[in-house]
Structure formats: structure tokens, C-alpha cells
Design a protein around this motif. Structure first.
Motif, PDB file in Angstrom:
ATOM      1  N   GLY A  82       0.816  -1.205   0.000  1.00 29.51           N
ATOM      2  CA  GLY A  82       0.000   0.000   0.000  1.00 29.51           C
ATOM      3  C   GLY A  82       0.852   1.258   0.000  1.00 29.51           C
ATOM      4  N   THR A  83       0.182   2.383  -0.055  1.00 28.65           N
ATOM      5  CA  THR A  83       0.863   3.678  -0.115  1.00 28.65           C
ATOM      6  C   THR A  83       0.543   4.502   1.128  1.00 28.65           C
ATOM      7  N   PHE A  84       1.452   5.442   1.406  1.00 25.21           N
ATOM      8  CA  PHE A  84       1.292   6.313   2.569  1.00 25.21           C
ATOM      9  C   PHE A  84       0.751   7.671   2.133  1.00 25.21           C
ATOM     10  N   SER A  85      -0.094   8.231   2.953  1.00 24.68           N
ATOM     11  CA  SER A  85      -0.607   9.583   2.721  1.00 24.68           C
ATOM     12  C   SER A  85      -0.298  10.424   3.951  1.00 24.68           C
ATOM     13  N   PRO A  86      -0.013  11.719   3.763  1.00 26.66           N
ATOM     14  CA  PRO A  86       0.385  12.560   4.895  1.00 26.66           C
ATOM     15  C   PRO A  86      -0.777  12.833   5.854  1.00 26.66           C
ATOM     16  N   LEU A  87      -0.426  12.863   7.146  1.00 25.65           N
ATOM     17  CA  LEU A  87      -1.372  13.281   8.174  1.00 25.65           C
ATOM     18  C   LEU A  87      -1.087  14.693   8.653  1.00 25.65           C
ATOM     19  N   GLY A  88       0.148  15.168   8.453  1.00 29.53           N
ATOM     20  CA  GLY A  88       0.489  16.516   8.879  1.00 29.53           C
ATOM     21  C   GLY A  88       1.991  16.674   9.025  1.00 29.53           C
ATOM     22  N   THR A  89       2.431  17.926   9.030  1.00 29.08           N
ATOM     23  CA  THR A  89       3.847  18.248   9.216  1.00 29.08           C
ATOM     24  C   THR A  89       3.958  19.385  10.207  1.00 29.08           C
ATOM     25  N   ASP A  90       5.161  19.547  10.762  1.00 32.74           N
ATOM     26  CA  ASP A  90       5.415  20.637  11.696  1.00 32.74           C
ATOM     27  C   ASP A  90       6.913  20.848  11.776  1.00 32.74           C
ATOM     28  N   THR A  91       7.290  22.040  12.169  1.00 33.10           N
ATOM     29  CA  THR A  91       8.708  22.351  12.340  1.00 33.10           C
ATOM     30  C   THR A  91       9.103  22.106  13.791  1.00 33.10           C
ATOM     31  N   THR A  92      10.371  21.816  13.974  1.00 34.43           N
ATOM     32  CA  THR A  92      10.892  21.565  15.316  1.00 34.43           C
ATOM     33  C   THR A  92      11.889  22.641  15.696  1.00 34.43           C
ATOM     34  N   LYS A  93      11.986  22.901  16.963  1.00 33.60           N
ATOM     35  CA  LYS A  93      12.956  23.848  17.484  1.00 33.60           C
ATOM     36  C   LYS A  93      14.284  23.135  17.727  1.00 33.60           C
ATOM     37  N   PRO A  94      15.368  23.887  17.834  1.00 31.30           N
ATOM     38  CA  PRO A  94      16.651  23.262  18.169  1.00 31.30           C
ATOM     39  C   PRO A  94      16.557  22.499  19.495  1.00 31.30           C
ATOM     40  N   VAL A  95      17.269  21.362  19.548  1.00 33.26           N
ATOM     41  CA  VAL A  95      17.262  20.513  20.740  1.00 33.26           C
ATOM     42  C   VAL A  95      18.688  20.454  21.279  1.00 33.26           C
ATOM     43  N   VAL A  96      18.856  20.890  22.523  1.00 35.80           N
ATOM     44  CA  VAL A  96      20.192  20.883  23.117  1.00 35.80           C
ATOM     45  C   VAL A  96      20.634  19.451  23.353  1.00 35.80           C
ATOM     46  N   SER A 150      15.274  16.298  24.807  1.00 32.38           N
ATOM     47  CA  SER A 150      14.298  15.852  23.815  1.00 32.38           C
ATOM     48  C   SER A 150      13.249  16.933  23.620  1.00 32.38           C
ATOM     49  N   SER A 151      12.558  16.845  22.489  1.00 31.84           N
ATOM     50  CA  SER A 151      11.522  17.812  22.163  1.00 31.84           C
ATOM     51  C   SER A 151      10.373  17.081  21.490  1.00 31.84           C
ATOM     52  N   SER A 152       9.147  17.452  21.863  1.00 33.34           N
ATOM     53  CA  SER A 152       7.967  16.791  21.300  1.00 33.34           C
ATOM     54  C   SER A 152       7.125  17.779  20.510  1.00 33.34           C
ATOM     55  N   THR A 153       6.544  17.272  19.446  1.00 31.95           N
ATOM     56  CA  THR A 153       5.668  18.065  18.589  1.00 31.95           C
ATOM     57  C   THR A 153       4.345  17.335  18.424  1.00 31.95           C
ATOM     58  N   THR A 154       3.251  18.044  18.577  1.00 37.33           N
ATOM     59  CA  THR A 154       1.925  17.440  18.436  1.00 37.33           C
ATOM     60  C   THR A 154       1.297  17.881  17.123  1.00 37.33           C
ATOM     61  N   ILE A 155       0.844  16.904  16.378  1.00 37.35           N
ATOM     62  CA  ILE A 155       0.169  17.163  15.099  1.00 37.35           C
ATOM     63  C   ILE A 155      -1.268  16.673  15.228  1.00 37.35           C
ATOM     64  N   VAL A 156      -2.207  17.590  15.135  1.00 31.70           N
ATOM     65  CA  VAL A 156      -3.624  17.250  15.265  1.00 31.70           C
ATOM     66  C   VAL A 156      -4.117  16.670  13.942  1.00 31.70           C
ATOM     67  N   VAL A 157      -4.844  15.557  14.050  1.00 31.48           N
ATOM     68  CA  VAL A 157      -5.384  14.886  12.867  1.00 31.48           C
ATOM     69  C   VAL A 157      -6.909  14.909  12.982  1.00 31.48           C
ATOM     70  N   SER A 158      -7.547  15.572  12.050  1.00 37.02           N
ATOM     71  CA  SER A 158      -9.010  15.687  12.095  1.00 37.02           C
ATOM     72  C   SER A 158      -9.652  14.412  11.588  1.00 37.02           C
ATOM     73  N   GLU A 159     -10.950  14.270  11.895  1.00 32.31           N
ATOM     74  CA  GLU A 159     -11.674  13.103  11.412  1.00 32.31           C
ATOM     75  C   GLU A 159     -11.755  13.097   9.894  1.00 32.31           C
ATOM     76  N   LYS A 160     -11.716  14.306   9.279  1.00 39.42           N
ATOM     77  CA  LYS A 160     -11.741  14.385   7.816  1.00 39.42           C
ATOM     78  C   LYS A 160     -10.457  13.833   7.229  1.00 39.42           C
ATOM     79  N   THR A 161      -9.346  14.113   7.903  1.00 38.36           N
ATOM     80  CA  THR A 161      -8.062  13.614   7.412  1.00 38.36           C
ATOM     81  C   THR A 161      -8.009  12.095   7.495  1.00 38.36           C
ATOM     82  N   LEU A 162      -8.504  11.556   8.592  1.00 31.73           N
ATOM     83  CA  LEU A 162      -8.514  10.098   8.715  1.00 31.73           C
ATOM     84  C   LEU A 162      -9.479   9.463   7.727  1.00 31.73           C
ATOM     85  N   GLY A 163     -10.550  10.190   7.394  1.00 28.98           N
ATOM     86  CA  GLY A 163     -11.504   9.661   6.427  1.00 28.98           C
ATOM     87  C   GLY A 163     -12.324   8.539   7.016  1.00 28.98           C
TER      88      GLY A 163
END
Length: 733
Positions: free
Chosen positions: A115-129, A133-146
Motif C-alpha cells: 500500500g501507499t502512505f498519505s500525509p497526516l500533517g507536518t510541523d517544524t521543530t525547534k533546536p534541541v540541546v 528531547s523535544s515533542s511536537t503534536t500534530i492534530v489529525v481531524s476526522e476528515k483527514t482520517l476519512g
């Protein structure tokens, strides 16, 4: 259905780890001062290896309901010594579900999926000393999940440098840093899921936990405390090793406060529970070795110290002694109330008739189990043992089984052992995926999971694992009462473990005969039996079993050689009758009673054939053997052997050479007699001479006295005087 969240862990997956490792350059800028180093993709020293770890988790522990929005959390860990520059993370979902366990394993292990992959979202990260560690949250709507239907879907995340679109890899080439997981789309179902949690602890000496070990294990940060913290508030079923309970109770009033409180807390937990075999010994190996009954400690009495138990008043039994007064009431006495083995090992509220052996269980073993515990015995086996079927309650050839889902259990065990909460999420998602497939296989049927034996789990890891799977209201007794599903055991019997167990028990019999030199043989035999049972522990890694057997065999040989006659040089016998000092060494921590047999190889030497001796602990005693020489001179070999009071050979025959020099005694007596006669003669002569001298001196003195007397009595030497008469008036004229 209760679904399990994913957490990642240190599983050996080299391909995945290789893709998650990147090497960064250190750029040093100088603007009057040296600027802090930052890892980028543009300048990479070959000898500077920098690593980053990427983790991705979606939904609630890897799960989401159909048509519901969710979120993904991407965590970037900088394990290098340099600051990691900002970048971009992207999350993709493959909308082709993974069909079976093999597909899930292949995706999580090799990141291969159709199968193939489809994007759920992207985000930029800040520098990590460095080291952070650094965490990023990407919200996925019900429309995106389909309109995703229930299933297990591949999920992956990627981190790239925003400038070049890639980061440097270990060889200086550019590459991607990725992380893989799964997203489980599932509806809430009423399937019951139960989790079995083994609670075990292995002492350093392989017998019972010491006071120091109990203090450490039951302290607020101890391993046993962590187990109770992890299961508290859950419906997990506890499988408890009775040796832990016994280790606390044998101490009586001397038991550490922490251990007593831990035991009280365990008793107060509402969780269902059952007892493992003592030391968590494997019942399957015992059945395959054709043992007539399950192994048990011979007795725990040697571990009891009477002074640590309260006194109980006891009335002596009636006696027929003549001095007993007719009709007299026996006087009560006080003696310690010592608990028996059953009281020492009792687990309050434990369900009877359950065995949890290794996965190598055969139908013949199940029949043996019923011979051990009765007809209502239930064995816990893995789904791999019954051809992959995951029905929690099953039966085979009339034998009751509780079946644990193997793949979900393994993932959940790894999650419970993972201390890193971020890494734990991937493992929980993995467990949720396997659990989803198990529930799909038997919709609505209960599912049972069994955690691995693990004595180092953290409370957070254990609680997270249990909470991700167990269902409120799960009842093990009710599960055993449901109609079982037919199953077939697909495991072939092993023979290596059974053969090793036979060897261990043969050595135990040898030690049993050897122990007859002790006043109480159980001080040796009771720890020996417990050590054998711990060698059979289910939690022992298979590759360590043979090594443990070999180590125990060596230890047995050492014990059998701990009482012996040390090698000795030639013994000089300088008299016809004497006591030969023969050394007997005792390296045991208890006194022993031995019989020393001595037999000469030549009739010219008479030896007392047997001498009994008591040798104190960790000491060497000289046993004096009376001998009598029939010859004046010569060398004779003396054969020595050690036996127990019950005629068990302790040390086989060894030879000591005795050099007889009995004529030296005659020569010595002659010399001594001559010297005595000479000294007596000299004394007589001296006395005679002294007497003669004294007589002469006395005679000379007598003659001188006579001459002086004659001179005094001579007339020429006598002067005559006449006294004048006194006047009457008293005055002299």
C-alpha cells in the motif's frame, strides 16, 4: 474491547535502529568568542558520531475510534554532545490495513508494508540541546482520517533538515531519520481482557531472601514494592511465588518492618491471585522427568529461629515414670509456637489448582498435572502451544487450559519493562494491534494476556501496560467456569531439561547420604532442594539453564569434598605404643560426626580399626588413633577412610606412610637408665665423702674441747680465797 496503547522499547530491531540513527556536523563559529556547537547536515567531522532518536505515537495508546479525530506526538531525542538544529517532522499513514500478525511483525521490524502512505500533517521543530528531547503534536481531524474501517494501519514519522531536506547519516552521507508504529482503529467492545502478572524475586544464594534483600526489595523504591504499586487499582491477576512469603514469615518477629508492611499490603489487595510453585519451578520439566509428585521444599524448619516466635503454653503428656504422683496435674510449660511449612507458604485468597509452566507443555504433561493437583487442574499455556488460537478458556483431550495471546503478551511485557515513557508508547501500540487481531479472531470472547517473569519492572511501566489491556470486572474464576473452546497442543516434548533434572535429583540423593554426618541433615538438604527448584524457574533464560545446572553440579562436588583427610607427610613413630594424630578437615558451617577407619598394610603394626570424632565447623581436628608396633624399625602404609555414623563412605581410602622407629625407645631407655645410675652413683659418692668430712671435723672438734677442759682443772691454776665474816651491825670492819 479494551485496547492497548503503544510505547516503544529496546527491542532488537537493527534495521529500524539504523534508520533512526544520524550523524551531525559540529560547526564552530568565531565572532570574538567561540559560538556553541550545532549539529547540521552541511559540515560533518568523520570522527564525530551523533545520534538522534525519533518516536511517534498516535491516539490513546495507539488506538482511535472510527470517525473520531486524534493527534500524533512526535518526539525527537538528541543523544549527541552537540545541539541539534531545528528541522521538520512529517507523519504519514498507510491506509492499507495489516492483515495478520506476520504483517504487523514485518512492518514494525523491517518497515515493510504493502500500500501507499498519505500525509497526516507536518510541523517544524525547534533546536534541541545535547542530551534533551523535544515533542511536537500534530492534530489529525476526522476528515483527514476519512472513513477508515476498524483495523491496524502502518504509521510512520520522518525528520528532515529544512534546508537540505535530509540529515547526515553515520557514514557522512545524507539520509532520513524515521520512526514506525501502528494506528489501531477499533470500536469499543465488551470483550473481557485479563492480565496475569507474575510476582517473583530471586535471592543471591538461590535459597530464601535474606533480611538485607527483603529490606531493599520492599523499600519504597524497591522492586517488590514497584510490583504492588503497578497492580494497585487494576484487575490484574497476581501469580505469586510462595518463597517470597516464606522468606518473610520464617523471620518471625525479626522480619523487617518494610517486609511485614509489604505482605500486609499484598493481602489487602482485592486482585485475584494464585500461587506459583515454590521458587517458580517449572512443572512441565518435572512432568517430563516422570516425577511422581511436584517438588516441594523438604522442610523450612532449619530457617526458623525459635527466639523470634512467641511462646505458647503446652501441657506435658502423661508419664508412666515411677516417681510420677498418681493424680497429679502436669505443670504447663512454655515453648515457641513455630509455624509449619503450610503456614509459612500460604497465600491468602489464592485460587487452587492452577499451574503456569513454560510453553513446552504436552498432553502427557497435562495428564501428569492432574495427577499432581487433582482433576480440576488448569494449566496456563501460550497461544503458540495451541496452534495460534487465542481463546482464553480452552480444553484439549479433557484437560483444562487458560490460553494467553502470545504476541500481545510479549509486546505488553516489553512495555511493562520499558522505563522510558516515550519509548513505551510504541510497544503499547504494538500490543494493541495484536490484541485487536485476537479479538477479531474470536469476537466477544475473553482474551488473556500473561506478562513475562520480570523482577525489575518499574511501577509506571507496569501500570501503563496493565491499564492498556485489562478490563474492569475481569473475573478469573468466572472465566474458568465458562464453556471451553476445543484446542490441540502442538508442542513436542523436550528431553534436555528432564535429563538435567534427573541428574540434579541424583546428586541430591548423594548429598542425602552424605548429610548423615550432620546432627540435623535438613540444614543441608532443605537449601539444596530449594536451589534445585530455582534452577527450574520458569523465568530462567533457556540459554542460562545448562550453565546453572553445571554450576550446581560443581557446587555439589565441592560440598561432598568439604569433609576429608588432608594430605600428610610421613608420620614418625618413635615408640612401640602411641596415638597417631590424623587430621580431619571440615569446611561445612556445621559440626560433623565421622568415623575414621584405619588399616595397616603390614601386620607388623597394630591399629585401632575405627575411631569416632566430632569435627567443629570450619576447622581441622587431630583424631588420635592408637597404634602398636610389633617391630623395632620399618615403614608401614596406613589406609585411612572416613565414614558417617550410618556407614556412608565420606572419603574413599587414602594412604599415609608411618615410619616405625620403636628401637629408638630401647636405646633411649638405656641411655636414660645409664644416666640415672650414674647420677645416683655420683650422689652416693658425694654423700659418703660429705659424711666422712663431717665426721672428721666432728672428731677434731671433740679433741680440742678435752684439752681445754684439762687445763682449767689443773691445781697450779686454782686460786684460794677466804671471805671475811660480816659484822653484826652490818658495817665492815
Amino acid at each position: 474491547m479494551s485496547v492497548i496503547p503503544p510505547e516503544t522499547g529496546p527491542r532488537a530491531r537493527p534495521p529500524r535502529l539504523a534508520r533512526r540513527t544520524a550523524v551531525f556536523a559540529i560547526v564552530l563559529g568565531f565572532c570574538g568568542l567561540t559560538a556553541p556547537s550545532t549539529a547540521t547536515a552541511d559540515n560533518l567531522p568523520a570522527d564525530d558520531a551523533q545520534n538522534i532518536e525519533l518516536h511517534v505515537a498516535a491516539g490513546l495508546r495507539g488506538t482511535v475510534a472510527p470517525g473520531e479525530p486524534t493527534s500524533t506526538i512526535v518526539t525527537l531525542e538528541n543523544e549527541s554532545e552537540s545541539e541539534l538544529s531545528g528541522g521538520r517532522v512529517s507523519v504519514e499513514l498507510n491506509r492499507t490495513p495489516l492483515a495478520d500478525k506476520a504483517a504487523i511483525t514485518r512492518w514494525l521490524g523491517e518497515e515493510k508494508a504493502s500500500g501507499t502512505f498519505s500525509p497526516l500533517g507536518t510541523d517544524t521543530t525547534k533546536p534541541v540541546v545535547a542530551g534533551e528531547s523535544s515533542s511536537t503534536t500534530i492534530v489529525v481531524s476526522e476528515k483527514t482520517l476519512g472513513d477508515l474501517t476498524p483495523g491496524v494501519y502502518p504509521l510512520r514519522a520522518e525528520f528532515t533538515d529544512p534546508g537540505s531536506g535530509s540529515v547526515a547519516s553515520a557514514g557522512g552521507e545524507t539520509g532520513e531519520v524515521t520512526a514506525s508504529s501502528v494506528l489501531v482503529v477499533t470500536e469499543t467492545q465488551a470483550s473481557q481482557v485479563g492480565v496475569l502478572v507474575p510476582i517473583t524475586a530471586t535471592p543471591a544464594d538461590g535459597v530464601l531472601l535474606t533480611t538485607e534483600e527483603l529490606v531493599a526489595l520492599t523499600a519504597p523504591d524497591g522492586a517488590l514494592t514497584a510490583q504492588l504499586d503497578g497492580v494497585a487499582g487494576t484487575t490484574a491477576v497476581l501469580a505469586i511465588d510462595p518463597s517470597i512469603i516464606a522468606s518473610i514469615r520464617v523471620l518471625g518477629t525479626a522480619a523487617p518492618t518494610e517486609a511485614v508492611e509489604w505482605l500486609t499490603r499484598l493481602d489487602d489487595l482485592p486482585n485475584a491471585r494464585f500461587a506459583l510453585q515454590f521458587g517458580d519451578a517449572d512443572a512441565a520439566v518435572q512432568a517430563q522427568a516422570k516425577l511422581p509428585a511436584l517438588l516441594q521444599p523438604t522442610t523450612l524448619a532449619p530457617f526458623l529461629e525459635p527466639t523470634n516466635f512467641p511462646l505458647a503454653r503446652a501441657t506435658p503428656a502423661a508419664t508412666d515414670a515411677p516417681e510420677a504422683t498418681l493424680g497429679a496435674t502436669p505443670t504447663p510449660t512454655e515453648a515457641p509456637a513455630l509455624p509449619d511449612d503450610e503456614q509459612l507458604t500460604e497465600i491468602e485468597g489464592a485460587l487452587p489448582g492452577i499451574l503456569w509452566p513454560r510453553e513446552t507443555v504436552t498432553p502427557a504433561d497435562l495428564a501428569a498435572f492432574e495427577g499432581y493437583l487433582g482433576e480440576n487442574t488448569t494449566a496456563i499455556v501460550s497461544s503458540e502451544s495451541v496452534g495460534g488460537r487465542s481463546a482464553a478458556n480452552a480444553t484439549t483431550e479433557g484437560h483444562d487450559l487458560l490460553v494467553t495471546e502470545s504476541s500481545a503478551s510479549a509486546s505488553l511485557s516489553a512495555a511493562a519493562a520499558e522505563a522510558d515513557a516515550v519509548a513505551r508508547q510504541r510497544l503499547l501500540a504494538e500490543a494493541a494491534a495484536y490484541l485487536f487481531l485476537a479479538s477479531e479472531q474470536s469476537p466477544g470472547a475473553p482474551v488473556l494476556l500473561g506478562l513475562d517473569r520480570d523482577e525489575t519492572r518499574t511501577p509506571d511501566g507496569l501500570r501503563a501496560a496493565i491499564s492498556a489491556a485489562d478490563s474492569l470486572g475481569f473475573d478469573l474464576s468466572a472465566l474458568r467456569a465458562t464453556t471451553p473452546v476445543p484446542a490441540k497442543i502442538s508442542v513436542e516434548a523436550g528431553t534436555a531439561g528432564a535429563a538435567d533434572l534427573t541428574t540434579l535429583l541424583t546428586d541430591e540423593q548423594t548429598l542425602g547420604a552424605f548429610s548423615s554426618i550432620l546432627a540435623d541433615p535438613q540444614v543441608l538438604l532443605s537449601p539444596e532442594r530449594i536451589r534445585i527448584m530455582r534452577i527450574l524457574a520458569v523465568g530462567t533464560p533457556p540459554d542460562a539453564f545448562s550453565a546453572n545446572v553445571a554450576a550446581h553440579f560443581a557446587q555439589t562436588r565441592e560440598t561432598l569434598g568439604s569433609v576429608s583427610i588432608p594430605a600428610s607427610s610421613t608420620i614418625q613413630l618413635l615408640t612401640a605404643n602411641a596415638d597417631l594424630p590424623i587430621g580431619v578437615r571440615n569446611d561445612l558451617p556445621w559440626p560433623v560426626t565421622v568415623q575414621l577407619d584405619a588399616a595397616p598394610t603390614d601386620p607388623r603394626l597394630d591399629v585401632q580399626p575405627r575411631t569416632e570424632a566430632i569435627v567443629q565447623a570450619n576447622s581441622t581436628t587431630r583424631v588420635r588413633v592408637p597404634v602398636s608396633a610389633r617391630v623395632g624399625s620399618g615403614e608401614v602404609d596406613l589406609r585411612l577412610s572416613l565414614y558417617s555414623p550410618t556407614e556412608v563412605l565420606i572419603q574413599s581410602e587414602q594412604t599415609v606412610r608411618v615410619a616405625v622407629r620403636a628401637e629408638w625407645e630401647t636405646i633411649g631407655l638405656g641411655i636414660f637408665g645409664g644416666l640415672t645410675a650414674l647420677l645416683i652413683g655420683l650422689g652416693v659418692v658425694r654423700t659418703v665423702l660429705r659424711k666422712r668430712r663431717e665426721a672428721a671435723e666432728e672428731a677434731a672438734g671433740t679433741a680440742t674441747g678435752a684439752q681445754q677442759a684439762d687445763a682449767v682443772d689443773s691445781p697450779s691454776n686454782v686460786e684460794t680465797t677466804t671471805a671475811a665474816p660480816e659484822p653484826k651491825d652490818g658495817r665492815r670492819e
